[in-house]
Enzyme design. Structure first.
Site, PDB file in Angstrom:
ATOM      1  N   THR A 193       0.842  -1.187   0.000  1.00  0.00           N
ATOM      2  CA  THR A 193       0.000   0.000   0.000  1.00  0.00           C
ATOM      3  C   THR A 193       0.879   1.240   0.000  1.00  0.00           C
ATOM      4  O   THR A 193       2.064   1.166  -0.318  1.00  0.00           O
ATOM      5  CB  THR A 193      -0.992  -0.031   1.184  1.00  0.00           C
ATOM      6  OG1 THR A 193      -1.942   1.016   1.039  1.00  0.00           O
ATOM      7  CG2 THR A 193      -0.291   0.130   2.524  1.00  0.00           C
ATOM      8  N   ASN A 194       0.296   2.387   0.332  1.00  0.00           N
ATOM      9  CA  ASN A 194       1.066   3.628   0.351  1.00  0.00           C
ATOM     10  C   ASN A 194       0.526   4.552   1.444  1.00  0.00           C
ATOM     11  O   ASN A 194      -0.446   4.231   2.129  1.00  0.00           O
ATOM     12  CB  ASN A 194       1.035   4.302  -1.025  1.00  0.00           C
ATOM     13  CG  ASN A 194      -0.367   4.684  -1.441  1.00  0.00           C
ATOM     14  OD1 ASN A 194      -1.016   5.498  -0.796  1.00  0.00           O
ATOM     15  ND2 ASN A 194      -0.861   4.055  -2.500  1.00  0.00           N
ATOM     16  N   HIS A 195       1.166   5.700   1.582  1.00  0.00           N
ATOM     17  CA  HIS A 195       0.930   6.558   2.747  1.00  0.00           C
ATOM     18  C   HIS A 195      -0.264   7.516   2.609  1.00  0.00           C
ATOM     19  O   HIS A 195      -0.407   8.418   3.423  1.00  0.00           O
ATOM     20  CB  HIS A 195       2.183   7.384   3.047  1.00  0.00           C
ATOM     21  CG  HIS A 195       3.304   6.570   3.602  1.00  0.00           C
ATOM     22  ND1 HIS A 195       3.285   6.076   4.885  1.00  0.00           N
ATOM     23  CD2 HIS A 195       4.468   6.141   3.066  1.00  0.00           C
ATOM     24  CE1 HIS A 195       4.398   5.402   5.118  1.00  0.00           C
ATOM     25  NE2 HIS A 195       5.138   5.421   4.019  1.00  0.00           N
TER      26      HIS A 195
ATOM     27  N   ALA B 177      -4.378   7.698  -4.205  1.00  0.00           N
ATOM     28  CA  ALA B 177      -3.024   7.235  -4.522  1.00  0.00           C
ATOM     29  C   ALA B 177      -3.137   5.760  -4.893  1.00  0.00           C
ATOM     30  O   ALA B 177      -2.996   4.873  -4.058  1.00  0.00           O
ATOM     31  CB  ALA B 177      -2.102   7.443  -3.332  1.00  0.00           C
TER      32      ALA B 177
END
Lengths: 230, 230
Positions: A39-41, A106
């Site tokens: 995943t991402n932030h 995102a």
């Protein structure tokens, strides 16, 4: 004077009435197995602020959201998704004929080529694990190429360097109307911050620098921009 | 009768007084680049419940926590970490000479071999990306092998099949005193649930089945077990 103020407020808050706005927000999660994922932030805050502002100003808003811990803004219809493929399926359905599509999520560019049904054990004698990733659908490019393309398609570019170069390239290559770019290498703005500072580039070479401000305030400024007739 | 009850309660709530307890909780995050990371579905709830129960019962508690959105329990010293390597560094320092170490964190077994300093762009013509992962330090095994090994070392096993087999193997191989095992393929318990249902295996072939119950209640039952003299 009081009546005048009320009218102005009423006029201001309903300037998106009758328009349909579709916004994606948050990260996507790409499963590796039942336990692990990529995943991402992204916190989802920018997309949620846009959805809230558009709804407050009278728009019919659909918010396609990855997994985040934010409340659904009042008057917004929220569609929860997990992976990029799920987000693309929802976006394709909801975006058809919309007045505005904003891809604030995102989206993971890559997913694991085959998701394991069981938790994967440590493997190999050399202590290495080769994970093969394959490209996800490009949601913003896909929406901009739809037969029933939304009247305006706005992308986001989260970059750590050469922000303007990458953003302008993405704007042109994906045939967007606007792109909102920020430098996510800065810890004071962007991911997980309540503030943001962005540059907005338009397809006719416009550039707007929007200084650091709360995402809620920035959301209204962006909607002002996207509302303009070209 | 009132005095008696008070004394019992007082005795019960202070049975861990003078003992030092170190607990890890939550997931770890393994960075791919400044934007992307690998992680897992651990909510941290089980480890936080154990920390809260141990502190309430009088222990000096250190909670080494990965990124979670839970409040720090009263009376607990919390050490925040992100990656498995950071968690191992904190665990090594805090665990020395402790009375009890509980590894409730879902530590990522693997990290990316070299973290990119800039956000990685889509690469390759074939649309694939090979991510090379390398093994992380094994925290629970490392703690159990320390010169100043804690008096009791308790691991967790989150499995999706063959739960007892994998758990008993891990208990023996890593030289633990107890292992708490659960089936994370069940959505009603485990990750992100407030309930849990576990099996506990001991190094002397003990087995305890602890039926579905709130993690807060289960935490006290586990502490009762870990408090016993061997």
């Amino acid at each position: 004077a009081i009546v005048n103020t009320l009218l102005q407020t009423d006029s201001q808050t309903s300037d998106w009435a009758g328009r349909r706005v579709v916004i994606t927000a948050g990260p996507t999660r790409e499963a590796i197995d039942p336990v692990r994922y990529l995943t991402n932030h992204s916190s989802g805050r920018m997309g949620y602020a846009l959805a809230q502002a558009a709804a407050r100003r009278g728009a019919e808003v659909v918010l396609i959201s990855g997994p985040v811990s934010l409340p659904t803004p009042a008057g917004v219809r929220r569609v929860d998704v997990t992976s990029a493929e799920e987000m693309w399926a929802a976006a394709r359905t909801e975006a058809a004929g919309a007045d505005l599509f904003v891809g604030a999520a995102a989206v993971a560019d890559y997913r694991v080529d085959s998701v394991a049904e069981q938790k994967q054990k440590k493997q190999g004698r050399d202590g290495q694990w080769q994970l093969t990733l394959v490209e996800n659908p490009d949601i913003i490019q896909g929406v901009a190429a739809m037969d029933q393309r939304p009247a305006r398609v706005v992308g986001f570019a989260a970059e750590t360097r050469d922000v303007e170069t990458y953003a302008r390239d993405k704007l042109a290559r994906k045939k967007l109307d606007w792109i909102v770019a920020n430098d996510v290498s800065r810890s004071d703005i962007g991911f997980n911050s309540t503030d943001n500072e962005v540059m907005v580039f338009g397809r006719d070479n416009q550039r707007y620098d929007m200084g650091r401000q709360p995402k809620s305030v920035l959301a209204d400024a962006l909607l002002d921009l996207f509302a303009r007739a070209d």
